[in-house]
Scaffold this motif. Structure first.
Motif, short mmCIF file in Angstrom:
data_model
loop_
_atom_site.label_atom_id
_atom_site.label_comp_id
_atom_site.label_asym_id
_atom_site.label_seq_id
_atom_site.Cartn_x
_atom_site.Cartn_y
_atom_site.Cartn_z
N VAL A 64 0.83 -1.19 0.00
CA VAL A 64 0.00 0.00 0.00
C VAL A 64 0.87 1.25 0.00
O VAL A 64 2.03 1.23 0.42
N ARG A 65 0.27 2.32 -0.48
CA ARG A 65 0.89 3.65 -0.41
C ARG A 65 -0.14 4.60 0.16
O ARG A 65 -1.27 4.69 -0.34
N GLY A 82 -6.12 9.26 -0.70
CA GLY A 82 -5.19 8.81 -1.74
C GLY A 82 -4.58 7.45 -1.48
O GLY A 82 -3.54 7.11 -2.08
N THR A 84 -3.66 3.72 -1.97
CA THR A 84 -3.65 2.80 -3.11
C THR A 84 -3.11 1.44 -2.67
O THR A 84 -2.23 1.36 -1.82
N SER A 86 -1.55 -2.15 -4.36
CA SER A 86 -0.99 -2.70 -5.60
C SER A 86 -0.57 -4.15 -5.39
O SER A 86 -0.12 -4.54 -4.29
N GLU A 92 1.01 -2.35 -11.80
CA GLU A 92 0.25 -1.40 -12.60
C GLU A 92 -0.83 -2.11 -13.40
O GLU A 92 -0.55 -3.09 -14.09
N PRO A 94 -2.82 -0.10 -10.04
CA PRO A 94 -3.14 -0.51 -8.68
C PRO A 94 -4.49 -1.24 -8.65
O PRO A 94 -5.41 -0.89 -9.39
N GLU A 97 -7.96 1.92 -5.38
CA GLU A 97 -7.67 3.31 -5.05
C GLU A 97 -8.80 3.84 -4.15
O GLU A 97 -9.98 3.66 -4.47
N PRO A 124 -14.39 4.97 -4.23
CA PRO A 124 -13.29 3.99 -4.37
C PRO A 124 -13.32 3.35 -5.75
O PRO A 124 -14.38 3.22 -6.38
N LYS A 125 -12.14 2.93 -6.22
CA LYS A 125 -12.02 2.31 -7.55
C LYS A 125 -11.22 1.02 -7.43
O LYS A 125 -10.11 1.00 -6.90
N HIS A 127 -9.55 -2.05 -9.67
CA HIS A 127 -9.10 -2.41 -11.02
C HIS A 127 -8.54 -3.83 -10.98
O HIS A 127 -7.65 -4.12 -10.18
#
Length: 541
Positions: A64-65, A82, A84, A86, A92, A94, A97, A124-125, A127
């Motif tokens: 996480v970041r 913010g 994220t 991953s 890529e 993430p 988010e 929230p997103k 992917h």
């Protein structure tokens, strides 16, 4: 008078003193609040670093970041901005988010004597792509050991009792990045997650989910749950889908040799998943306006065989399984086109049924629910009026079903690719009809298939002028004998192929048997039988 004045002055002094004391208290409180408010900002950065570090230590295979965090001592709340998440193998994009995440004390439950938290997520997103999904599937670490719960606890130490998600989106990208599967405008609210209220109920928690599906579709889920059940959470819910576009599934279906164009799906049902019972019931499912084609070739044959074995094993596993009920009360396919492209063994042709209406009712994995019934109507090869019906009984001693099919007045020219593949000839005019009846029971099949050819014209000097001499002679012979065989009253050629005997593999699934019988009867009986009959008669001449 003097005494009264003294008493009045003394009272005013006490009042003034009380006012000053109150002001001092208010001032001290305001000062403390201000100090706490200012101090909270000095806490933010150390707490941000500690939270990010602890979350990364908890997670396995993910990182996480966390660029921004704010802790409020006043409301005992924490806000993340913010955040994220991953996948380490494929960072890529993430996988998640979180622009805004806020956790705080669920103050309402303080009155119940419980200290729990509530969490809110805005926009929230999520992917996910095929590469990341395959990597996750190969991971040897079980999902429950990935550390997700510990990561959430690193954000906020209190157990979350109320969750609210606003305007979320979930995107899955298969092989074609231009055709993502997207759930958008997703809202979710779950209450009483910690079972504070109604703890004796089987499903004490409630939740509601609503989302747009692939732009034009919509879905809702209303249910109750026990999120604390062991070994997995238990849930009971009603589902509803409206106008879900089917062609968005094309990248996924392509891996199963399927092509789909257009179409929409709507339906409703319910599910229940718990330790003692699992049910999934589709009350009504409707697919309309879809064009679906199955592709068969020499390259796909081996994969199809392995896939059929897996389907057979899965069907056997769930068939009449106690505590597992799978059912479709009513399935309708309307205004659709179904077809198959065949390209193997030097044979290449396409068959299809246009304007198809198909219905299936009372389909279940439980024997006690009785026979499933199926009906179909459409136009074979776009012209032959087609009707079919079938009763599929529970497979107590292997496949057990009756199937009836009638096709009338199909334009023979539409079957030329099929005739060339199996009969090595084509036609220039005529119609084709067919009647078949199949019964499978006690590891035996009985039935027949009877095709009719009417007004058939095999040789046309203009169409066949570029064909070889012997090819033209063969087609003239077939056409001439067909003319001799014609029923003078009905002006048609008829032949009959009996389909009777024991099943070669009684363990084969009903679907496999239906497909194989139709294929053998249609492709390996109609054309070769007709050609053999007319050729044999030609030799007698």
């Amino acid at each position: 008078m003097v005494e009264e004045s003294g008493q009045h002055a003394h009272g005013a002094g006490k009042k003034l003193l009380s006012t000053k004391l109150l002001l001092w208290i208010v001032g001290i409180v305001v000062a403390l609040v201000l100090i706490v408010f200012i101090a909270s900002f000095f806490i933010d950065e150390p707490l941000r670093r500690a939270t990010e570090k602890k979350m990364n230590q908890s997670l396995k295979g993910y990182s996480v970041r966390l660029p921004k965090l704010h802790f409020s001592l006043i409301g005992l709340s924490i806000t993340l901005k913010g955040l994220t998440v991953s996948q380490q193998a494929h960072p890529e994009p993430p996988v998640a988010e979180f622009p805004y995440l806020r956790a705080s004390v669920h103050w309402r439950e303080i009155l119940s004597g419980k200290l729990v938290g509530e969490m809110r997520l805005d926009d929230p997103k999520i992917h996910i792509n095929l590469t990341q999904l395959k990597s996750e599937a190969k991971s040897k670490v079980p999902m429950k050991e990935k550390g997700w719960q510990q990561a959430v606890e690193a954000i906020y130490p209190l157990k979350i009792n109320h969750l609210k998600i606003n305007d979320a989106s979930i995107t899955y990208i298969d092989e074609d990045a231009k055709r993502p599967l997207v759930l958008s405008n997703l809202d979710l609210e779950a209450n009483n997650i910690r079972n504070i209220h109604l703890p004796d109920k089987v499903y004490p928690s409630s939740f509601h989910l609503e989302t747009d599906i692939f732009k034009t579709g919509h879905g809702t889920v209303d249910g109750k749950a026990n999120f604390l059940a062991e070994p997995t959470p238990a849930v009971k819910a009603d589902l509803k889908l409206e106008k879900v576009p089917i062609d968005y599934f094309q990248p996924v279906l392509a891996r199963y040799n399927m092509s789909v164009q257009g179409g929409a799906l709507s339906g409703n049902g319910d599910i229940e998943y718990g330790r003692k019972v699992q049910t999934a019931r589709l009350k009504k499912l409707v697919i309309s306006g879809v064009t679906m084609t199955y592709f068969h070739s020499e390259k796909t044959a081996a994969v199809e065989k392995r896939r059929a074995e897996k389907v057979k094993a899965a069907a056997k596993e769930v068939s009449n399984k106690p505590n597992l009920v799978l059912s479709i009360e009513q399935f309708d396919l309307v205004r659709s086109n179904l077809g198959m492209m065949y390209n193997a063994g030097g044979k290449k042709f396409r068959i299809f049924v246009a304007d198809t209406d198909f219905s299936l009712s009372n389909f279940s994995n439980q024997f006690s629910r009785g026979a499933a019934k199926a009906k179909l109507s459409g136009k074979f090869m776009g012209s032959g009026m087609t009707s079919a019906s079938g009763d599929f009984r529970p497979e107590k001693n292997g496949p057990d079903f009756d199937l009836y099919l009638k096709i009338t007045n199909t334009q023979l020219t539409s079957l030329n690719d099929l005739l060339r593949s199996y009969g090595d000839f084509d036609v220039t005019a005529g119609t084709f009809s067919l009647v078949t009846e199949l019964h499978v029971k006690n590891e035996r099949v009985d039935g027949y298939i009877k095709p009719f050819f009417r007004d058939m014209k095999v040789y046309d000097r203009r169409q066949d002028k570029n064909k070889g001499f012997f090819k033209q002679v063969k087609e003239i012979l077939i056409g001439g004998i067909a003319k001799i065989l014609e029923n003078k009253q009905r002006d048609q050629v008829a032949t009959k192929a009996d389909i009777s005997g024991p099943l070669k593999n009684p363990q084969t699934s009903t679907w496999q048997i239906v497909v194989q019988l139709v294929r053998n009867a249609f492709f390996k009986a109609i054309v070769p039988t007709f050609e053999r009959d007319v050729t044999a008669l030609g030799k007698k001449r």
